[in-house]
Every structure is written in structure tokens, then in C-alpha cells.
Design a protein around this motif. Structure first.
Motif, PDB file in Angstrom:
ATOM      1  N   GLY A 230      87.210  22.144  48.242  1.00  0.00           N
ATOM      2  CA  GLY A 230      86.640  23.033  49.253  1.00  0.00           C
ATOM      3  C   GLY A 230      85.588  22.296  50.047  1.00  0.00           C
ATOM      4  N   ARG A 231      84.870  23.014  50.880  1.00  0.00           N
ATOM      5  CA  ARG A 231      83.789  22.349  51.612  1.00  0.00           C
ATOM      6  C   ARG A 231      82.726  23.366  51.972  1.00  0.00           C
ATOM      7  NH1 ARG A 231      83.588  22.966  57.034  1.00  0.00           N
ATOM      8  NH2 ARG A 231      85.145  24.392  57.817  1.00  0.00           N
ATOM      9  N   ARG A 232      81.534  22.819  52.175  1.00  0.00           N
ATOM     10  CA  ARG A 232      80.450  23.675  52.639  1.00  0.00           C
ATOM     11  C   ARG A 232      80.598  23.860  54.145  1.00  0.00           C
ATOM     12  NH1 ARG A 232      76.589  20.208  50.313  1.00  0.00           N
ATOM     13  NH2 ARG A 232      75.733  19.850  52.372  1.00  0.00           N
ATOM     14  N   GLY A 233      80.116  24.999  54.639  1.00  0.00           N
ATOM     15  CA  GLY A 233      80.180  25.227  56.087  1.00  0.00           C
ATOM     16  C   GLY A 233      79.202  24.319  56.827  1.00  0.00           C
ATOM     17  N   LEU A 234      79.564  23.979  58.049  1.00  0.00           N
ATOM     18  CA  LEU A 234      78.700  23.146  58.908  1.00  0.00           C
ATOM     19  C   LEU A 234      77.841  24.031  59.796  1.00  0.00           C
ATOM     20  CD1 LEU A 234      81.099  20.672  60.759  1.00  0.00           C
ATOM     21  CD2 LEU A 234      79.476  20.107  58.960  1.00  0.00           C
ATOM     22  N   ILE A 235      76.686  23.511  60.153  1.00  0.00           N
ATOM     23  CA  ILE A 235      75.895  24.133  61.214  1.00  0.00           C
ATOM     24  C   ILE A 235      76.096  23.256  62.437  1.00  0.00           C
ATOM     25  CG2 ILE A 235      73.533  24.540  61.996  1.00  0.00           C
ATOM     26  CD1 ILE A 235      72.775  25.262  59.211  1.00  0.00           C
ATOM     27  N   LEU A 236      76.888  23.737  63.368  1.00  0.00           N
ATOM     28  CA  LEU A 236      77.223  22.940  64.542  1.00  0.00           C
ATOM     29  C   LEU A 236      76.363  23.434  65.708  1.00  0.00           C
ATOM     30  CD1 LEU A 236      79.182  20.759  65.484  1.00  0.00           C
ATOM     31  CD2 LEU A 236      80.861  22.545  65.942  1.00  0.00           C
ATOM     32  N   ILE A 237      75.407  22.596  66.113  1.00  0.00           N
ATOM     33  CA  ILE A 237      74.475  23.024  67.157  1.00  0.00           C
ATOM     34  C   ILE A 237      74.799  22.351  68.479  1.00  0.00           C
ATOM     35  CG2 ILE A 237      72.058  23.095  67.897  1.00  0.00           C
ATOM     36  CD1 ILE A 237      71.186  23.094  65.041  1.00  0.00           C
ATOM     37  N   LEU A 238      74.936  23.156  69.532  1.00  0.00           N
ATOM     38  CA  LEU A 238      75.116  22.611  70.882  1.00  0.00           C
ATOM     39  C   LEU A 238      73.891  22.945  71.707  1.00  0.00           C
ATOM     40  CD1 LEU A 238      78.196  22.966  69.917  1.00  0.00           C
ATOM     41  CD2 LEU A 238      78.680  22.740  72.346  1.00  0.00           C
ATOM     42  N   SER A 239      73.350  21.937  72.366  1.00  0.00           N
ATOM     43  CA  SER A 239      72.227  22.165  73.281  1.00  0.00           C
ATOM     44  C   SER A 239      72.536  21.497  74.609  1.00  0.00           C
ATOM     45  CB  SER A 239      70.933  21.545  72.745  1.00  0.00           C
ATOM     46  OG  SER A 239      70.529  22.138  71.553  1.00  0.00           O
ATOM     47  N   SER A 240      71.918  22.019  75.650  1.00  0.00           N
ATOM     48  CA  SER A 240      72.080  21.415  76.988  1.00  0.00           C
ATOM     49  C   SER A 240      71.158  22.154  77.931  1.00  0.00           C
ATOM     50  CB  SER A 240      73.517  21.577  77.482  1.00  0.00           C
ATOM     51  OG  SER A 240      73.727  22.908  77.905  1.00  0.00           O
ATOM     52  N   PRO A 241      70.915  21.605  79.115  1.00  0.00           N
ATOM     53  CA  PRO A 241      70.219  22.430  80.100  1.00  0.00           C
ATOM     54  C   PRO A 241      71.148  23.561  80.530  1.00  0.00           C
ATOM     55  CG  PRO A 241      70.924  20.344  81.065  1.00  0.00           C
ATOM     56  CD  PRO A 241      71.211  20.261  79.606  1.00  0.00           C
ATOM     57  N   SER A 242      70.572  24.668  81.024  1.00  0.00           N
ATOM     58  CA  SER A 242      71.385  25.794  81.498  1.00  0.00           C
ATOM     59  C   SER A 242      72.374  25.310  82.542  1.00  0.00           C
ATOM     60  CB  SER A 242      70.516  26.842  82.194  1.00  0.00           C
ATOM     61  OG  SER A 242      69.578  27.351  81.335  1.00  0.00           O
ATOM     62  N   GLY A 243      73.611  25.739  82.418  1.00  0.00           N
ATOM     63  CA  GLY A 243      74.608  25.422  83.431  1.00  0.00           C
ATOM     64  C   GLY A 243      75.447  24.202  83.120  1.00  0.00           C
TER      65      GLY A 243
ATOM     66  N   LEU B  50      77.716  30.435  55.980  1.00  0.00           N
ATOM     67  CA  LEU B  50      77.778  29.120  55.321  1.00  0.00           C
ATOM     68  C   LEU B  50      78.259  29.269  53.886  1.00  0.00           C
ATOM     69  CD1 LEU B  50      74.585  27.308  56.583  1.00  0.00           C
ATOM     70  CD2 LEU B  50      76.903  27.169  57.460  1.00  0.00           C
ATOM     71  N   ALA B  51      77.779  30.312  53.208  1.00  0.00           N
ATOM     72  CA  ALA B  51      78.174  30.521  51.812  1.00  0.00           C
ATOM     73  C   ALA B  51      79.684  30.771  51.715  1.00  0.00           C
ATOM     74  CB  ALA B  51      77.402  31.694  51.237  1.00  0.00           C
ATOM     75  N   SER B  52      80.268  31.346  52.769  1.00  0.00           N
ATOM     76  CA  SER B  52      81.709  31.632  52.730  1.00  0.00           C
ATOM     77  C   SER B  52      82.533  30.390  53.104  1.00  0.00           C
ATOM     78  CB  SER B  52      82.041  32.795  53.668  1.00  0.00           C
ATOM     79  OG  SER B  52      82.005  32.334  55.001  1.00  0.00           O
ATOM     80  N   GLY B  53      81.862  29.265  53.378  1.00  0.00           N
ATOM     81  CA  GLY B  53      82.567  28.016  53.676  1.00  0.00           C
ATOM     82  C   GLY B  53      83.003  27.902  55.130  1.00  0.00           C
ATOM     83  N   GLN B  54      82.553  28.828  55.977  1.00  0.00           N
ATOM     84  CA  GLN B  54      82.909  28.734  57.402  1.00  0.00           C
ATOM     85  C   GLN B  54      81.792  28.024  58.162  1.00  0.00           C
ATOM     86  OE1 GLN B  54      84.865  32.463  59.116  1.00  0.00           O
ATOM     87  NE2 GLN B  54      83.541  33.257  57.518  1.00  0.00           N
ATOM     88  N   ASP B  55      82.147  27.462  59.308  1.00  0.00           N
ATOM     89  CA  ASP B  55      81.147  26.790  60.144  1.00  0.00           C
ATOM     90  C   ASP B  55      80.442  27.813  61.031  1.00  0.00           C
ATOM     91  OD1 ASP B  55      82.159  24.537  59.055  1.00  0.00           O
ATOM     92  OD2 ASP B  55      83.170  23.827  60.873  1.00  0.00           O
ATOM     93  N   MET B  56      79.165  27.542  61.276  1.00  0.00           N
ATOM     94  CA  MET B  56      78.396  28.420  62.164  1.00  0.00           C
ATOM     95  C   MET B  56      78.076  27.634  63.427  1.00  0.00           C
ATOM     96  SD  MET B  56      76.867  31.478  61.282  1.00  0.00           S
ATOM     97  CE  MET B  56      76.149  32.681  62.370  1.00  0.00           C
ATOM     98  N   VAL B  57      78.354  28.205  64.569  1.00  0.00           N
ATOM     99  CA  VAL B  57      78.145  27.511  65.835  1.00  0.00           C
ATOM    100  C   VAL B  57      76.909  28.085  66.530  1.00  0.00           C
ATOM    101  CG1 VAL B  57      79.251  26.805  67.993  1.00  0.00           C
ATOM    102  CG2 VAL B  57      80.666  27.347  66.001  1.00  0.00           C
ATOM    103  N   PHE B  58      76.001  27.181  66.936  1.00  0.00           N
ATOM    104  CA  PHE B  58      74.745  27.610  67.546  1.00  0.00           C
ATOM    105  C   PHE B  58      74.640  27.109  68.972  1.00  0.00           C
ATOM    106  CE2 PHE B  58      71.984  28.695  63.840  1.00  0.00           C
ATOM    107  CZ  PHE B  58      72.889  28.430  62.837  1.00  0.00           C
ATOM    108  N   ASP B  59      74.153  27.982  69.847  1.00  0.00           N
ATOM    109  CA  ASP B  59      73.852  27.606  71.226  1.00  0.00           C
ATOM    110  C   ASP B  59      72.342  27.794  71.369  1.00  0.00           C
ATOM    111  OD1 ASP B  59      73.283  27.915  73.962  1.00  0.00           O
ATOM    112  OD2 ASP B  59      75.130  28.984  74.398  1.00  0.00           O
ATOM    113  N   ILE B  60      71.589  26.771  70.969  1.00  0.00           N
ATOM    114  CA  ILE B  60      70.124  26.903  70.971  1.00  0.00           C
ATOM    115  C   ILE B  60      69.481  25.666  71.603  1.00  0.00           C
ATOM    116  CG2 ILE B  60      70.096  28.421  68.946  1.00  0.00           C
ATOM    117  CD1 ILE B  60      69.225  26.058  67.231  1.00  0.00           C
ATOM    118  N   ASP B  61      68.195  25.745  71.892  1.00  0.00           N
ATOM    119  CA  ASP B  61      67.544  24.621  72.582  1.00  0.00           C
ATOM    120  C   ASP B  61      67.031  23.577  71.582  1.00  0.00           C
ATOM    121  OD1 ASP B  61      65.188  25.707  71.560  1.00  0.00           O
ATOM    122  OD2 ASP B  61      64.064  25.153  73.351  1.00  0.00           O
TER     123      ASP B  61
END
Ligand code: 5GP
Length: 216
Positions: free
Chosen positions: A10-23, A99-110
Motif C-alpha cells: 500500500g502507500r501513504r497519501g501524498l500532500i500535493l501542493i500547487l502554488s502560483s501567482p493568480s492567473g 491521508l489516512a485512507s491512502g488517497q492524495d490530497m491536492v492543495f491550491d495554497i500560497d
């Protein structure tokens, strides 16, 4: 019949963070991943006014400053920041559950939020910075979106310069010239990160089983 030994890896879920300037296109990229069921989107709370096209609970939970501060003080936010004069934060509970369920979480944060999450959960975090192909194109995209007032657009453009300097803090950088190609790059990053040895659980038992296998 014995169980497929591969299925025990199995695998642990990833925290996938995307950042960028607006637009720069990061919101479209994160949403495309979620539509493909490659991850669960972290829905932030924000005190900024809702744009006409946005839906409560899907794009953000829109709350007032008082409520935001109460959540923050109750330690219900994994991270929070003030961006363009408004407060934004990530509710902690959905992240832990996903994350505990082994799924990845996707973040749109600065970048401020990215730093906080990286500090709290260093092993699970993968960070991607999305750049526009040019500043001119960034301005054009913000104007085309036409969902923000001109003074808001001007503020976002001014902040974009400061935000873009943060690219050096990220694991990966995507220059978003073509959305399809950028999405393929994002998926490649996710696939490779999922296969990292340290993230696979039960691998030693699997390999032990492989080595103990008797051939007729
Ligand atoms: P927008 O108002 O355009 O939706 O978002 C403005 C900025 O706030 C974007 O850079 C976005 O990534 C960031 N942002 C959105 N939600 C959060 C959050 O929960 N935490 C942090 N730190 N930044 C956020």
C-alpha cells in the motif's frame, strides 16, 4: 486461493501542493486532477467575497473574519495566511481523513501556507510551482477572467511579482504555456512521487515473499 501478494503493498497519501501567482492556471490544474479522481481537493476557508462563478463548499467555504479567527484559535486550521488582504486557511480534519485512507490530497495554497504544511508534515509533502509563460499573458488571463474588479486585478498583478520569486522553495516547476502539456507534467510528478520507496508500505514483506517463492 492465496491473496495476490502485490495487493498487500500500500502507500501513504501524498500532500500535493500547487502554488502560483493568480492567473497562472493552477486552479484549473488542481481541478483536472480531482476530476480524474487522482486526488481529493482540499477546500479552504476564506474571508474573501465569493466570485459569481464560485460555489460555496466546492471552491471555498466563505466565512467572515470572526469565524475565521475562531477556527484558527481552536487550532482547526492546518495552515493559514493573509493573501491580497483576505484570510485563507486549510481545515485540518479533511486532510487527516484523506491521508489516512491512502488517497492524495491536492492543495491550491500560497507559499506561506506551503511552508507551514511542509514544516508540519515534511515526509508527505510534494510541492509544485506553476509559472505563466510571460507576465503579459498573466495580465491577459486575469483580465479575461473578468471576475475581479480592476483594482483587485492591479493588486494581484503587483503581488504576482513577489509570489513568483518563491519558485526556488518548490520541488518542481511547471511553466504553463499549454494546459494539456502542463497537466501531463503534473501527472508525471504525481506518479513518480507515489512510487518513491519510502512511501510504499508493506514492500519488505512483498520482496521477502518474492525471494521465498519456489519455482517448479
Ligand atoms: P484566490 O482568491 O484567487 O482564490 O486565491 C488567492 C491566493 O490564495 C492563491 O494564491 C491561492 O493559492 C491562495 N490560497 C487559497 N486558499 C488558501 C489556503 O487555504 N491557504 C493559503 N495559505 N493560501 C490559500
Amino acid at each position: 486461493m492465496s491473496q495476490d501478494p502485490k495487493s498487500q503493498v500500500g502507500r501513504r497519501g501524498l500532500i500535493l501542493i500547487l502554488s502560483s501567482p493568480s492567473g497562472a492556471g493552477k486552479t484549473t490544474l488542481t481541478r483536472s486532477l480531482v476530476e480524474e479522481r487522482a486526488g481529493v481537493l482540499s477546500v479552504s476557508v476564506t474571508t474573501r467575497p465569493k466570485r459569481p462563478s464560485e460555489i460555496e463548499g466546492r471552491h471555498y467555504h466563505f466565512i467572515d473574519v470572526e469565524e475565521f479567527k475562531a477556527m484558527r484559535d481552536r487550532d482547526e486550521l492546518l495552515e493559514w495566511a493573509e493573501v491580497h488582504g483576505n484570510f485563507y486557511g486549510t481545515p485540518r480534519k479533511p486532510v487527516e481523513k484523506t491521508l489516512a485512507s491512502g488517497q492524495d490530497m491536492v492543495f491550491d495554497i500560497d507559499y506561506q501556507g506551503t511552508r507551514q504544511v511542509r514544516q508540519k508534515l515534511p515526509d508527505d509533502v510534494v510541492t509544485v510551482f506553476v509559472l505563466p509563460p510571460s507576465f503579459k499573458e498573466l495580465k491577459a488571463r486575469l483580465e479575461r477572467r473578468a471576475e475581479d474588479a480592476p483594482d483587485v486585478i492591479a493588486k494581484r498583478l503587483a503581488n504576482a511579482r513577489i509570489e513568483m520569486e518563491r519558485w526556488v522553495e518548490y520541488d518542481y516547476v511547471i511553466v504553463n504555456e499549454d494546459l494539456d502539456r502542463s497537466f501531463q507534467s503534473l501527472k508525471a510528478i504525481q506518479t513518480a512521487e507515489r512510487l518513491k520507496r519510502d512511501r510504499l508500505v508493506g514492500l519488505s514483506d512483498f520482496v521477502e515473499g518474492l525471494l521465498a517463492e519456489k519455482l517448479d
